[in-house]
Design a protein around this motif. Structure first.
Motif, short mmCIF file in Angstrom:
data_model
loop_
_atom_site.label_atom_id
_atom_site.label_comp_id
_atom_site.label_asym_id
_atom_site.label_seq_id
_atom_site.Cartn_x
_atom_site.Cartn_y
_atom_site.Cartn_z
N ARG A 92 0.83 -1.21 0.00
CA ARG A 92 0.00 0.00 0.00
C ARG A 92 0.86 1.26 0.00
O ARG A 92 0.54 2.24 -0.67
N ALA A 93 1.95 1.22 0.75
CA ALA A 93 2.85 2.38 0.78
C ALA A 93 3.47 2.60 -0.59
O ALA A 93 3.57 3.74 -1.06
N ALA A 95 2.23 1.73 -3.48
CA ALA A 95 1.20 2.24 -4.39
C ALA A 95 0.93 3.72 -4.12
O ALA A 95 0.77 4.52 -5.05
N TYR A 96 0.91 4.10 -2.87
CA TYR A 96 0.66 5.50 -2.50
C TYR A 96 1.76 6.40 -3.05
O TYR A 96 1.49 7.42 -3.68
N PHE A 97 3.01 6.01 -2.84
CA PHE A 97 4.11 6.84 -3.31
C PHE A 97 4.23 6.81 -4.82
O PHE A 97 4.64 7.80 -5.43
N ARG A 99 1.65 6.68 -6.89
CA ARG A 99 0.63 7.63 -7.36
C ARG A 99 1.08 9.06 -7.14
O ARG A 99 0.86 9.94 -7.98
N GLU A 100 1.70 9.32 -6.04
CA GLU A 100 2.14 10.68 -5.72
C GLU A 100 3.18 11.17 -6.71
O GLU A 100 3.21 12.34 -7.07
#
Length: 105
Positions: A92-93, A95-97, A99-100
């Motif tokens: 999840r981390a 994927a978050y980074f 996207r950012e």
């Protein structure tokens, strides 16, 4: 998370198994005298047999896990759950980074 303590101490179990193996009384009568069920006493005897027949290496021809093997299996399952949780957090981390970094600023 800790395991629940057994309602009967190990010494009580060992003595019950010894008495059952002596064969002076039937399993049903002995279990009744000890205040436990016959199936409980039978399980203790079967587990003691598995522990004693393990011979330190392998199962010794029994399909039943020894007490040490049960403990190890529980610890390995606990560790596996922990690692799966950590892996999910990292996914999840990432994927978050990811996207950012893709979105325009």
């Amino acid at each position: 998370m800790f395991a629940m303590p057994s309602p009967h101490p190990p010494e009580f179990r060992r003595r019950a198994v010894e008495l059952a193996r002596q064969g002076d009384q039937s399993m049903v009568q002995l279990a009744k005298d000890l205040g436990i069920s016959r199936s409980c006493l039978q399980n203790w005897v079967n587990q003691a047999d598995a522990d004693e027949n393990s011979g330190g290496g392998g199962k010794g021809g029994s399909d039943r896990l020894t007490t040490a093997e049960k403990k190890e299996l529980a610890e390995l399952r606990r560790r596996n759950r922990q690692l799966e949780t950590e892996n999910e957090i990292l996914k999840r981390a990432a994927a978050y980074f990811a996207r950012e970094n893709v979105l325009p600023k």
